[in-house]
Write an enzyme that holds these catalytic residues in place. Structure first.
Site, short mmCIF file in Angstrom:
data_model
loop_
_atom_site.label_atom_id
_atom_site.label_comp_id
_atom_site.label_asym_id
_atom_site.label_seq_id
_atom_site.Cartn_x
_atom_site.Cartn_y
_atom_site.Cartn_z
N GLU A 229 107.62 -60.97 -38.87
CA GLU A 229 106.84 -59.88 -38.73
C GLU A 229 107.60 -58.53 -39.13
O GLU A 229 108.66 -58.25 -38.50
CB GLU A 229 106.11 -59.93 -37.24
CG GLU A 229 105.44 -58.61 -36.69
CD GLU A 229 104.98 -58.76 -35.05
OE1 GLU A 229 105.08 -59.78 -34.80
OE2 GLU A 229 104.61 -57.63 -34.94
N ASP A 231 106.80 -54.71 -38.51
CA ASP A 231 105.91 -53.78 -38.00
C ASP A 231 106.12 -52.42 -38.58
O ASP A 231 107.10 -51.98 -38.22
CB ASP A 231 106.20 -53.62 -36.47
CG ASP A 231 105.68 -54.79 -35.53
OD1 ASP A 231 104.68 -55.41 -35.95
OD2 ASP A 231 106.38 -55.30 -34.86
N GLU A 234 103.59 -49.11 -35.10
CA GLU A 234 103.09 -49.48 -33.87
C GLU A 234 103.10 -48.06 -33.21
O GLU A 234 104.20 -47.56 -32.76
CB GLU A 234 103.78 -50.38 -33.25
CG GLU A 234 103.80 -51.94 -33.78
CD GLU A 234 104.15 -52.88 -32.83
OE1 GLU A 234 103.33 -53.53 -32.32
OE2 GLU A 234 105.16 -52.96 -32.47
N HIS A 245 110.90 -58.07 -37.18
CA HIS A 245 111.27 -59.32 -36.26
C HIS A 245 111.36 -60.31 -37.20
O HIS A 245 110.54 -60.52 -38.00
CB HIS A 245 109.84 -59.48 -35.30
CG HIS A 245 109.53 -58.45 -34.37
ND1 HIS A 245 109.81 -58.52 -33.04
CD2 HIS A 245 108.72 -57.30 -34.69
CE1 HIS A 245 109.28 -57.59 -32.40
NE2 HIS A 245 108.69 -56.60 -33.24
#
Ligand code: NAG
Ligand code: NAG
Length: 454
Positions: A229, A231, A234, A245
């Site tokens: 993942e 991001d 966010e 991640h």
């Protein structure tokens, strides 16, 4: 850093078709344009569409002329769903009324996600390059840029734009039980190894399913669904972070069970790096850089640029710029002396930051930047969502301190200016029913091709 575990408001009268494709409501994907740019700055407009994740959809008895729900509130119908495979056969995912039931609208290059619409809470959509497939992105040595208006996103909410290593077809070709596919938004996975997903690998997640504490519409089953993942964003108007991640086992979608999914308390022994390596400017010490009325002003629309720099074929650095009022604003360096030469993420920065903050470097243990780049090489899907957080009240993103029992004067504990009281799902649902996020003007392509000062 904890990313999207929570939510899943099963909506209104919640009736849906399991992992069959339904036939009661037609599925019409809202259209959106994006742009691909080449060095020199010329851009091509692409017609695309978005799809609502399957978890939000009406899941109904798949038999002809049967309209009863397979899932209501946070409970499966035991006669239709006595086992993972029979449930997948007996239940079908229906088409979505995007605007009326979910508050999801598009116009030109813009997408609006409303937080609450009727009894529905939050949503998650994916970008598609056809009616039945997700668009796959490889951002190595590329940049990704979008505009965001999060002036209507208070403490406790998250308007997220990110990439996850889902299957292009939503898992349809790998899992015979999945007859609905990307057209119905199937196949989600993330680095939290989401356990609130109703169908994983073409089977219903009915085993050990239990309502999540406090959440009237969500639950968790025995299995989770894990993958790499990235991001990109966010954020709410009080706090922002960008965070890679990575996961062991190759980074693509895998179903986890037991320790593989890793509990919140035992988070470093699962398949994925749940914390990630986050750049949150406030947490990195610069409390005046981004926020309401700050250098980058979250009460006004802004452009967010993220660059993925490779060296020798391996992803090595993730850089951030903002553009607001015609001005390009480089990410602010950390104000902590041991980090003050940095304003971007590299393996070295992640190690130094985690050492200063006293955090476990699970990012490095799972392969670090190189593993993130390998995920992009295989292709990652663009997800956009708005959600609240039953697990940690979003305080990991914007809290005046997190964890709550730690001293906010210690490096890494203060993340923003939000208190627990104003950040719980109960509070935000009652007090911010009109919250929303608007993402627009998505561009991707060669480094330095998607933005400029005006
Ligand atoms: C990528 O990184 C790995 C591990 O550090 C290294 O062995 C490999 O040679 C690198 N690849 C290239 C093309 O430099
Ligand atoms: C992009 O622009 C920055 C700042 O002007 C420059 O340092 C960098 O070398 C450029 N990168 C490429 C690939 O052109």
């Amino acid at each position: 850093m904890f990313a999207k575990a929570a939510l899943v408001a099963l909506s209104f009268a919640a009736m849906v078709l399991g992992q069959q494709a339904g036939s009661v409501t037609a599925e019409n994907h809202p259209k959106i344009t994006v742009q691909q740019c080449s060095s020199g700055g010329s851009c091509t407009t692409q017609q695309r569409e978005i799809v609502l994740d399957s978890n939000w959809r009406w899941l109904r008895n798949n038999k002809a002329n049967q309209y009863n729900n397979c899932y209501t509130g946070n409970t499966w119908d035991s006669s239709l769903c006595s086992s993972p495979t029979t449930c997948a056969q007996n239940c079908a995912l229906e088409g979505a009324e995007y605007q009326a039931n979910y508050g999801i609208t598009t116009s030109g290059n813009s997408l609006t996600l409303k937080f609450k619409t009727g009894t529905n809470v939050g949503s998650r959509v994916y970008l598609m390059d056809s009616a039945t497939s997700y668009q796959m992105f490889n951002l190595n040595n590329q940049e990704f840029t979008f505009d965001v208006d999060m002036s209507q996103l208070p403490c406790g909410l998250n308007g997220a734009l990110y990439f996850v290593q889902m299957d292009k077809d939503g898992g349809m070709s790998r899992f015979s039980g999945n007859k609905a596919g990307a057209k119905y938004g199937t196949g989600y996975c993330d680095a939290q190894c989401a356990r609130d997903i109703k169908f994983i690998n073409g089977e219903a997640n009915v085993l050990d399913w239990a309502g999540a504490s406090g959440d009237p519409n969500g639950g968790r089953g025995r299995y989770g669904t894990c993958c790499n993942e990235m991001d990109i964003w966010e954020a709410n108007s009080m706090g922002t972070a960008y965070t890679p991640h990575v996961c062991g086992q190759g980074g693509g979608q895998v179903r986890c069970e037991g320790q593989g999914c890793a509990s919140f308390e035992d988070r470093y022994n699962g398949i994925c790096d749940k914390d990630g390596c986050d750049w949150n400017s406030f947490r990195m010490g610069d409390k005046n850089f981004i926020g309401r009325g700050k250098t980058v002003d979250t009460t006004k629309k802004m452009t967010v640029v993220t660059q993925f720099i490779s060296s020798g074929g391996n992803l090595s650095e993730i850089k951030r710029f903002y553009v607001q009022n015609g001005r390009v604003i480089a990410n602010a360096p950390s104000t902590f002396p041991s980090l003050s030469q940095y304003n971007s993420l590299t393996d070295q920065v992640c190690a130094a930051q985690k050492s200063l903050f006293g955090d476990v470097n699970d990012f490095a243990d799972n392969g670090g930047m190189r593993a993130m780049g390998q995920g992009f090489q295989k292709g990652m899907v663009l997800a956009m969502s708005v959600w609240d957080d039953f697990e940690a009240n979003m305080l990991w993103l914007d809290g005046e301190k997190y964890p709550l029992d730690k001293d906010p004067s210690q490096p890494g504990i203060a993340r923003g200016e939000c208190t627990l009281a104003q950040s719980t799902p109960e509070y935000v649902r009652a007090n911010s029913p009109n919250a929303q996020v608007i993402f627009s003007n998505i561009k991707y392509g060669a480094l330095n091709s998607t933005f400029s000062a005006k």
